[in-house]
Every structure is written in structure tokens, then in C-alpha cells.
Design an enzyme around this catalytic site. Structure first.
Site, mmCIF file in Angstrom:
data_model
loop_
_atom_site.group_PDB
_atom_site.id
_atom_site.type_symbol
_atom_site.label_atom_id
_atom_site.label_comp_id
_atom_site.label_asym_id
_atom_site.label_seq_id
_atom_site.Cartn_x
_atom_site.Cartn_y
_atom_site.Cartn_z
ATOM 1 N N GLY A 471 0.770 -1.236 0.000
ATOM 2 C CA GLY A 471 0.000 0.000 0.000
ATOM 3 C C GLY A 471 0.805 1.293 0.000
ATOM 4 O O GLY A 471 0.282 2.343 -0.346
ATOM 5 N N ARG A 604 15.979 11.343 1.347
ATOM 6 C CA ARG A 604 15.406 11.804 0.088
ATOM 7 C C ARG A 604 13.954 11.352 -0.020
ATOM 8 O O ARG A 604 13.636 10.198 0.305
ATOM 9 C CB ARG A 604 16.220 11.195 -1.037
ATOM 10 N N ILE A 605 13.115 12.243 -0.479
ATOM 11 C CA ILE A 605 11.700 11.917 -0.657
ATOM 12 C C ILE A 605 11.482 11.609 -2.143
ATOM 13 O O ILE A 605 11.602 12.477 -3.009
ATOM 14 C CB ILE A 605 10.810 13.088 -0.190
ATOM 15 N N PRO A 608 6.617 13.097 -3.199
ATOM 16 C CA PRO A 608 6.007 13.842 -2.092
ATOM 17 C C PRO A 608 4.541 13.471 -1.837
ATOM 18 O O PRO A 608 4.093 13.502 -0.697
ATOM 19 C CB PRO A 608 6.139 15.309 -2.516
ATOM 20 N N GLN A 614 1.762 8.250 3.098
ATOM 21 C CA GLN A 614 2.296 7.336 4.107
ATOM 22 C C GLN A 614 2.329 7.987 5.472
ATOM 23 O O GLN A 614 2.007 7.367 6.484
ATOM 24 C CB GLN A 614 3.733 6.932 3.742
ATOM 25 N N LYS A 677 15.400 6.980 3.559
ATOM 26 C CA LYS A 677 15.420 6.381 4.896
ATOM 27 C C LYS A 677 14.184 5.540 5.204
ATOM 28 O O LYS A 677 14.142 4.874 6.234
ATOM 29 C CB LYS A 677 15.559 7.469 5.955
ATOM 30 N N GLY A 680 7.481 4.317 6.125
ATOM 31 C CA GLY A 680 6.281 3.589 6.536
ATOM 32 C C GLY A 680 6.062 3.626 8.034
ATOM 33 O O GLY A 680 4.933 3.697 8.499
ATOM 34 N N GLU A 681 7.119 3.598 8.813
ATOM 35 C CA GLU A 681 6.941 3.377 10.238
ATOM 36 C C GLU A 681 7.236 4.601 11.092
ATOM 37 O O GLU A 681 6.577 4.817 12.104
ATOM 38 C CB GLU A 681 7.776 2.169 10.665
HETATM 39 MO MO1 MOS Z 1 6.236 -3.658 9.083
HETATM 40 S S1 MOS Z 1 5.536 -4.014 11.002
HETATM 41 O O1 MOS Z 1 7.839 -4.225 9.182
HETATM 42 O O2 MOS Z 1 5.226 -4.537 8.068
#
Ligand code: MOS
Length: 721
Positions: A471, A604-605, A608, A614, A677, A680-681
Site C-alpha cells: 500500500g 530523500r523523498i 512527495p 504514508q 530512509k 512507513g513506520e
Molecule cells: Mo512492518 S511491522 O515491518 O510490516
């Protein structure tokens, strides 16, 4: 022939497929002749199956097979371990014995002509249990916590007890001190798309259409379970409707689908129910933490003690990097961390949305807020006074660290300077208004990855890698990387991923896909381009013409790209600052998040638009963690009481107001060739503490338990400060 593709807000290349329904997910695999499998799961947490009567189910209309531990073939379950499996323990061997290890364990699988027939027959299976005492109560078992066993993979030192200086002495001697306990509820990933597997055997060959974040690992694991060559297994997972970590591992239902298909000699589809996804496909572990901070009167940290104890199962030790950030996020000469586990009769937790950091940074950043309040210092100023020069755990420089800039631009965008430090000092009618903030961080990970690039006679290119896109927009960002490396417009590049037959890639998790697969795609494209240019002395000629003149149909290059020694030379992480405004109903205790501003230094993005998507997605997850998400289990029998989306609350549109993500300029030449970098998290980390800190500022009430629910904030519960 150059196209600046990286950095452009390219719309999702698969957007049309998704919104028109043309993108096919695992359960939609168009396989003729399907039969349907439905799991029956255990209703006790610990014990064994005493008796099992499947006769009525077997006689039900349309039923093709009922598989139980009594009639299922013995599966080899050859040794298989991957980075996302716990280092200690053994995965559940499904239908191989009569043992029940958790409530919700698959104990029977029913296969029928239609899904309705399978579901009906599943209700006719009679299972009785010999129940044994079950440990299910983390709060009651903290004193039985164990140190995670050795045998950790290299680099997992975050699990070992850690100490620098004399943290307890420094704490005792500190001018100012806070020392509190924090709780985080168990949470479940709850992606929109359920787990689903379609399994088809062609002789000795097995094809799995599976919702999976690591197709090559699923291939290897299923091959090991069935004791067959990995080449005979193919795992296909082109689209994933959200996962958040729940499909990092290959859960028992994948084995069951393959087993059922072999048993009935037909392709079989197995889709888990929402309830089944709450017991058996991982969760964020319920976690207790203690954070003690000591500081000088002017707000310099002299000691940090951070302890965490989390639930795990009795058969595997799932561990997280809960305490990693504590050792480097803020400067302190004296630091101690200790991580413990309590094995319970539950299914094994697994990684979920910024695993480790999301939990640990919550407690740490709340404690920092408590310290700021204690010594009367602005929370941003407190952090600025404790900005480290380097990573003090390893004595390494940061490859880049933009915390100062994140505090500055985040505070400015938020309007933080107008904050009155006194709790309960802002009101809007019956709403108490509070502002809080927190620091965020997530490691910049990378693993070896391969990719293939093919330049075609028509001048377009195809780029292939196993990978997945759950996603975040991997199809699109890889298209941009290839486009830039090849000098082709993005619409001339086609990215093919989600198939274990394609070049091997690491897990689609840990925010490392762009760093890993992106770097491999770039390398493959540059290699393909270099090979093509060997055919011409005229660099401005089109690919089409070069290929035509050379008389070749296509040029192909495969490349593998992996980390070098930068991990030994630099401490590599993304950093950010999150600012939250909450409104707490003075009469009802309900909390609304009115605004979130996140400022991130994430390298780096690439895109955007996707980056913002995300980031705000992570923030929504953070709001869920802060205020809503709570998997409630019955501590008597392990039954999940909130195993549906009516009782397990996630934020919906009505819960979301203003979300703002800022990416500060950051050039990091060390992390990977793309300088990315991962996003997602980190965008989830810091959100829950910023909200909890804002709730304190609004109400004067310090809540150290997530989620923060209205009952905790009812007026009778308040103490005025
Ligand atoms: Mo993420 S928790 O490494 O899918």
C-alpha cells in the site's frame, strides 16, 4: 535523455487498477475448479483435544474433506528460519498433534464445494478438550518474566541488558527525577484485506496466491514445511490490501490451504474471518514499561532507566526493539535498559506498525514530558538541551540527524510558541484544549536485494523484483527510480513485483523496501543502460533506434545491491518531531485529535504525494494506538472479546481532522545509493506520546496506559493540578 523522476508527485501507477477493481488480491485469484476451506479453531487456551467427531461434518452437503490431527498427513516441517521469525522457539505445526497452545489455534479444516457449505460443515465438527491451566494475565505475571534466550541473530543486541555509566546512582543523585510505569494494550493489525490463500498443485509443483509481505520467504517456508525443493513452490502476491506487519510471517493457514488442496486434488481457497485474524496472525504485544529519568535543574539528563516486559507465546519468543531508541535518542551519560518476556498461552505476537519503537518511544517520550513539567521547562527546549552529538551507545556519528530542524519547523507550523505551559489553561467551550509533542525515530534498514531490468524493442522498459506493495506505493516509487536511472518517462516503465519467481528481495517491512529494492532497481537499470550504450557511440539516440540498429530484441541486466560497511561507520535512523492538539470533553472525557503536525528528516523523498500519504496513514495508526485500539482478551480462557471492527476500534474519517506532514531537506550520502530512509513506520512513532502529552496538558491528568479511553478522563477521575 534525462528525466528527473525522483522527487516528483507522480500519481500511483496502480491507482486506476485499484479504484476500478481490476487489481486482484489473493482471494480473488482466478483459478478454475476451486474448492473452499474453512478453519475450525480451538476454544480453549491450553490443553489437548480429548475427542473429535467429524462424522456429521463429513456427511454434510458438498463436503470434500475434513482434516484433523487424526487424519492429516505428517508434514516434514524441515528447519526454516528467517529474519522475521522469532530467534527462539518453533512455529506452530498445524494439525500435527492434539496439543492446544492458544485460543483460536486451527484444529480442523473443512473443505467443501462452496464456502457456505464449508462454513456450515465447520459448525458441525464436535471437538472436546481436556483443559489445562492457562497463563493469560501479563499484569499478574510480571514477576515471572524471563530474559529472552541467547541465540540471537547478529545485530540483535537491543535485546541484551545494556548499561553505560551508573544509571541508578545518577538517578538517586539527580536534582529532578521522574519514575513511572506505562502500559500498552495488545493491538491487532487489522488491514482491510483479510489473510487469504489460494493453493493449487500441478503434480509436484505448488502455486500459492497469498497475501504476503515476503513472497520468497513464504516459498522457502512452505517448501520446508512440505519437504520439497523451493523451486517447486511459487508464491504470487501482486496486491496487498494493507498489512501493517501481519503478513510478514507465513501463518498456518497457508500450510492448511496447501494441505487441503493436496488432499482433495483440487485448488483450494482459504480466507480467514476477521475473528480468526485476531487469534493467530500476530499482534502488537501487550507491554509493561518503566521509565525513570534523572536530570539537572536546568534539564540535562543524567540518567535514563528503561525497562520493558512484553507478552509472548509458550512456543516462540517474539521480541522487539522496544528499548533500542532509548540508548541514543537523547543524550545521557548513564543509561540502563532491560527487556523481558512473559510466555503466556497466547499465539505468538509479531511485528506491527513500527514494532518496538512505537511502544518504547511512547513511554520514553511521555516520561520526558513528565520531566519537562516537573522542572518547568518547555518540552521542546528539554529535548534541545539533550540533543546528542553522536550515537552514544556505539560511539558512532549519525549518518544524518535532523531533529533540531524537525523541532524548529514542526513547532513553527504548529504555532507551539503560543503554548501556555500550565495544564488546563486552554478551553474551547466545554472542550479542554491541550498541546503536546514527542520525538520520533525509526532505524534506516537495508538488506541485499536483486532486480532485473529489460529494455524492449519498443523503447519501453520492464523492471522486475520479487518484492510486494502493501500500500505505500512501491509500484510507483520503483517506477520513478527506474525512470530516472534509465532516462525514460515513467509511463514507459512497467514494474512487475509480487512473485517469488522474480529476483530475490528482502521482506517488505521495516521500512526498508525503497532502501533495498529501490537500490537494486537503480543498479539493474544503470547496468542495462550501460549495456545498451555499448551498441552506440551516439548517446542521444533513442533506445528504440539503438536496439533496432543492433538487431536485438531486448537488453537485460540483473543486479544485486546490498549494504556495505556503512553500518559499522554510522548510526542510521530517520528522526522526526510530532506535535498534537487535542480537545477533551470536560464532561464526557472523550478525546478528539484536532491537529497533528509531523516533521520528519527521512532522507530523500522519492514522491512527495506518496510520502504525505504514508505519513498521514502512520499518523492515523498513531491516533488508533493512542485512543482506540485494544485487543481485549478474556484472561480466563484467552478468547478475544473484541475480535471485530465494532468492538476493536480503529480511527475512521470522522475521527480524523487536520494532519500535516513536513519533510525537512535532508541529504544523506551514507545510508544507501538512493539516500532514502523509509517512511512507513517513523510516521507512527511519536504520535501516541504526543497525544498523551497533549491530554495531560489539556486536563492535568497523566494517563500512562494506552489506549486512553473516556473512562480514564471522566471528571470524577480528575485531580486538579
Ligand atoms: Mo512492518 S511491522 O515491518 O510490516
Amino acid at each position: 535523455m534525462t528525466t528527473a523522476s525522483i522527487g516528483r508527485p507522480l500519481p500511483r501507477v496502480d491507482g486506476r487498477l485499484k479504484v476500478t477493481g481490476a487489481a486482484t488480491y489473493a482471494a480473488e485469484a482466478d483459478v478454475p475448479g476451486l474448492a473452499y476451506a474453512v478453519q475450525v479453531v480451538s476454544t480453549i487456551a491450553h490443553g489437548r483435544i480429548a475427542a473429535l467427531d467429524a462424522s456429521e461434518a463429513e456427511a454434510a452437503p458438498g463436503v470434500l474433506a475434513v482434516l484433523t490431527h487424526l487424519n492429516a498427513p505428517t508434514l516434514p516441517y524441515l528447519e526454516h528460519w528467517s529474519l522475521i521469525d522469532p530467534a527462539v522457539g518453533e512455529r506452530l505445526h498445524v494439525l500435527q498433534d492434539d496439543r492446544v497452545r492458544f485460543n483460536g489455534q486451527p484444529v480442523v479444516v473443512v473443505v467443501a464445494e462452496t464456502v457456505e457449505q464449508a462454513e456450515h460443515a465447520a459448525t458441525l465438527v464436535r471437538v472436546s478438550y481436556a483443559e489445562e491451566p492457562a497463563d493469560l494475565d501479563l499484569p499478574a505475571r510480571l514477576d515471572q518474566a524471563i530474559t529472552p534466550e541467547a541465540g540471537l541473530p547478529a545485530g540483535s543486541s537491543h535485546l541484551a541488558d545494556y548499561q553505560r555509566g551508573d544509571p541508578d546512582g545518577a538517578l538517586a543523585a539527580a536534582d529532578a527525577r521522574v519514575d513511572h510505569e506505562y502500559w500498552i494494550a495488545r493491538e491487532n493489525h487489522n488491514p482491510m484485506e483479510p489473510h487469504a490463500t489460494v493453493a493449487r498443485w500441478d503434480g509436484e509443483r505448488l502455486t500459492l496466491w497469498d497475501k504476503n509481505q515476503w513472497v520468497t520467504n513464504a516459498r522457502d517456508e512452505i517448501a520446508a514445511v512440505f519437504g520439497m525443493p523451493a523451486d517447486n513452490v511459487q508464491v504470487i502476491s501482486p496486491f496487498i490490501g494493507g498489512a501493517f506487519g501481519t503478513t510478514l510471517r507465513t501463518w498456518p493457514h497457508v500450510t492448511l490451504a496447501a494441505l487441503a488442496a493436496r488432499q482433495v486434488g483440487r485448488p483450494v481457497k482459504l480466507v480467514l474471518s476477521r475473528r480468526q485474524m485476531f487469534a493467530g496472525t500476530g499482534c502488537r504485544a501487550e507491554t509493561w514499561q518503566r521509565v525513570a529519568l534523572g536530570a539537572t535543574r536546568d534539564g540535562r539528563l543524567t540518567s535514563i532507566v528503561h525497562e520493558a516486559t512484553a507478552e509472548t507465546s509458550t512456543y516462540e519468543q517474539h521480541t522487539e526493539s522496544t528499548l533500542s531508541a532509548t540508548r541514543f535518542l537523547h543524550a545521557s551519560p548513564n543509561v540502563r535498559t532491560g527487556y523481558r518476556l512473559v510466555p503466556l498461552h497466547v499465539h505468538t505476537p509479531n511485528h506491527m506498525r513500527a514494532p518496538g519503537e512505537a511502544s518504547g518511544v511512547f513511554a520514553l517520550e511521555c516520561a520526558l514530558d513528565e520531566l519537562a513539567h516537573e522542572i518547568g521547562l518547555d518540552p521542546v527546549e528539554l529535548r534541545l538541551r539533550n540533543e546528542p552529538e553522536q550515537d552514544d551507545e556505539w560511539g558512532l556519528p549519525f549518518s544524518s540527524r535532523s531533529t533540531r530542524e524537525c523541532y524548529r519547523v514542526g513547532a513553527e507550523r504548529f504555532g507551539w510558541s503560543a503554548r501556555h505551559p500550565r495544564p488546563r489553561s486552554m478551553r474551547d467551550g466545554h472542550w479542554l484544549i491541550g498541546w503536546g509533542m514527542a520525538t520520533a525515530t525509526y532505524p534506516t534498514l537495508r538488506a541485499p536485494a536483486s532486480a532485473r531490468a529489460r529494455l524492449l524493442a519498443d523503447g519501453s522498459a520492464v523492471v522486475e523484483a520479487a518484492a510486494s506493495d502493501m500500500g505505500p506505493g512501491t509500484y510507483t516509487s520503483l517506477t520513478q527510480v527506474a525512470s530516472e536511472a534509465l532516462g525514460l518517462p515513467p509511463e514507459r516503465v512497467r514494474v512487475v513485483i509480487g512473485d517469488s519467481r522474480l529476483p530475490t528481495t528482502p521482506v517488505h517491512g521495516g521500512s526498508m523496501t525503497m532502501a533495498s529494492v529501490g537500490s537494486a532497481v537503480q543498479a539493474a537499470c544503470l547496468e542495462a543502460r550501460a549495456r545498451l550504450l555499448e551498441f552506440t557511440a551516439e548517446p542521444n539516440e533513442s533506445y528504440q533506434r539503438i536496439l533496432a540498429r543492433a538487431g536485438v530484441d531486448a537488453i537485460e541486466a540483473e543486479a544485486t545491491s546490498g549494504p556495505g560497511d556503512q553500518g559499522a561507520r554510522f548510526s542510521m535512523h530517520a528522526f522526526g518531531a510530532v506535535f498534537a492538539e487535542v480537545a477533551v470533553d470536560a464532561n464526557l472525557g472523550q478525546t478528539r485529535v484536532r491537529r497533528l503536525v509531523g516533521a520528519y528528516g527521512a532522507g530523500r523523498i522519492v514522491n512527495p504525494t506518496l510520502a504525505r500519504s504514508q505519513a498521514i496513514g502512520g499518523m492515523v495508526g498513531g491516533i488508533g494506538m493512542a485512543l482506540m485500539e485494544h485487543t481485549v482478551i478474556d484472561r480466563q480462557n484467552g478468547h478475544v472479546l473484541s475480535a471485530n471492527l465494532a468492538e476493536y476500534l480503529v480511527p475512521v474519517n470522522a475521527d480524523i481532522q487536520q494532519l500535516d506532514a513536513i519533510f525537512v531537506e535532508e541529504t544523506d550520502p551514507h545510508v544507501n545509493p538512493l539516500g532514502v530512509k523509509g517512511l512507513g513506520e517513523i510516521s507512527l512513532v511519536g504520535v501516541a506520546p504526543a497525544i498523551a502529552n497533549a491530554v495531560f496538558h489539556a486536563t492535568g491528568q497523566r494517563i500512562r496506559t494506552l489506549p486512553i479511553t473516556p473512562d480514564m478522563l471522566l471528571p470524577t477521575a480528575w485531580s486538579t493540578t
